[in-house]
Enzyme design. Sequence first.
Site, mmCIF file in Angstrom:
data_model
loop_
_atom_site.group_PDB
_atom_site.id
_atom_site.type_symbol
_atom_site.label_atom_id
_atom_site.label_comp_id
_atom_site.label_asym_id
_atom_site.label_seq_id
_atom_site.Cartn_x
_atom_site.Cartn_y
_atom_site.Cartn_z
ATOM 1 N N ASP A 90 -5.569 8.551 3.748
ATOM 2 C CA ASP A 90 -5.466 9.029 2.369
ATOM 3 C C ASP A 90 -6.690 9.841 1.960
ATOM 4 O O ASP A 90 -6.592 10.764 1.152
ATOM 5 C CB ASP A 90 -5.293 7.844 1.417
ATOM 6 C CG ASP A 90 -4.066 7.018 1.765
ATOM 7 O OD1 ASP A 90 -3.035 7.629 2.113
ATOM 8 O OD2 ASP A 90 -4.141 5.776 1.707
ATOM 9 N N HIS B 75 1.914 4.542 -2.905
ATOM 10 C CA HIS B 75 2.070 5.989 -2.718
ATOM 11 C C HIS B 75 3.439 6.457 -3.198
ATOM 12 O O HIS B 75 3.579 7.455 -3.905
ATOM 13 C CB HIS B 75 1.936 6.352 -1.237
ATOM 14 C CG HIS B 75 0.574 6.195 -0.675
ATOM 15 N ND1 HIS B 75 -0.545 6.746 -1.266
ATOM 16 C CD2 HIS B 75 0.136 5.568 0.443
ATOM 17 C CE1 HIS B 75 -1.608 6.461 -0.530
ATOM 18 N NE2 HIS B 75 -1.216 5.743 0.502
ATOM 19 N N HIS C 173 0.839 -1.197 0.000
ATOM 20 C CA HIS C 173 0.000 0.000 0.000
ATOM 21 C C HIS C 173 0.880 1.255 0.000
ATOM 22 O O HIS C 173 0.669 2.179 -0.797
ATOM 23 C CB HIS C 173 -0.896 -0.045 1.248
ATOM 24 C CG HIS C 173 -1.746 1.169 1.454
ATOM 25 N ND1 HIS C 173 -3.121 1.146 1.341
ATOM 26 C CD2 HIS C 173 -1.431 2.449 1.803
ATOM 27 C CE1 HIS C 173 -3.603 2.352 1.592
ATOM 28 N NE2 HIS C 173 -2.590 3.165 1.881
ATOM 29 N N GLU C 174 1.885 1.283 0.892
ATOM 30 C CA GLU C 174 2.774 2.451 0.988
ATOM 31 C C GLU C 174 3.682 2.570 -0.232
ATOM 32 O O GLU C 174 3.999 3.681 -0.665
ATOM 33 C CB GLU C 174 3.610 2.365 2.266
ATOM 34 C CG GLU C 174 2.803 2.441 3.549
ATOM 35 C CD GLU C 174 2.015 3.739 3.660
ATOM 36 O OE1 GLU C 174 2.495 4.777 3.162
ATOM 37 O OE2 GLU C 174 0.901 3.716 4.223
#
Length: 379
Positions: free
Chosen positions: A174, A70, A66-67
């Site tokens: 987010d 980003h 997930h990170e």
Amino acid sequence: MWSYEIARIWGIPIRIHVTFLLVLPLFVLVFAVEPTFGFGAFPSKALSYLFGAMAAVMLFVSVLLHELGHSLVAMHYGSRISDITLFLFGGVSQIEEVPKDPEKEARMAFVGPLVSFVLGVLFLMAYAGAKLVFAPADVENSSLSSAFTRLLFLLGYLNVLLGAFNLIPAFPMDGGRILRAYFAKHTSYVEATRRAASVGKLLALLMGIVGFFVNIWLVLIAFFVYIGASEEEAATQLSSMLEDVRVKDVMSEGVVYVSPEATVGQLLDLMFETKHMGYPVSVEGVESGKGVPLSRVVGMVTFNDVRKIPPHDREALLVRDIMTPELITIPKDAHAIEALKSMRKNGIGRLLVVDGDEVVGILSRSDLMRSVDILSLRR
């Protein structure tokens, strides 16, 4: 501080915080003993803990992906990623400069939940396929195939939940950044942050009230959201205030140096006289001035270094025994916000200001905060 690098992916340092090492065994335990969504109903404790551990590790791998989502989009837009850290509440990407273009920030923020949703769908599709491959009796009993099938469902469900949770329109999730990007299309970046933070605080208060009657965990999450919204608002206002300020505008030029051969007791006397809390250590031993060659400065010594020394050792130990030899410098023409970021990154309270190869000043955190106070009144 308190985090350790374990790997690098695409040049990004992956770090784990000590709180992560505390929470990971807790997740393993919860997954292993919980009978409804975990593996507690299996008669084999070894199997329960094995799959509990697999679920916990795979969940945090999902958070890492997930990170990374980003981070890759941020890198595509030219931002530098300091690191990705896994800690108590999940993971965080340290992006040095978040794009202030609303479209770019919205895309960067949304890609994290998108990665989670994609992972969730893939795991749930694998779960549906496993149910077709294994006999219904195998899936329903406590066999290895049953544990594997439940693992797939659990990871799919948690990733979808992770994606949905991160779309809550509140910092530090987010959704808060997506909401700010929406507001920023119609107003300034600072005002957009203030509005998004206000929405996040309101949601946190409502969540806390509901959690007080329903589930204490909601109260803890609400506290986390409220603090995150407040910190984001304060950090954005601070960055805005210092945006056009240069280091040379706020530094102290009358640098006071100390000799490496001075005793700790003599250093304390100097601190009392000059009222400074940190000093560059120069082999020339000059007491004050500027324009000293950087090559002649061998370290920094601060009040925190001094107070670690017992009183009976202060006349025996010298400054060179307690100083920090690593020098963190910043050019005098750099933006003041870059100085603040450097202080936070390195966990220090002051920087040496240089012009080429010469030390021309010193900048402390208190110098920056005083400047912010004055600028806030001017505005």
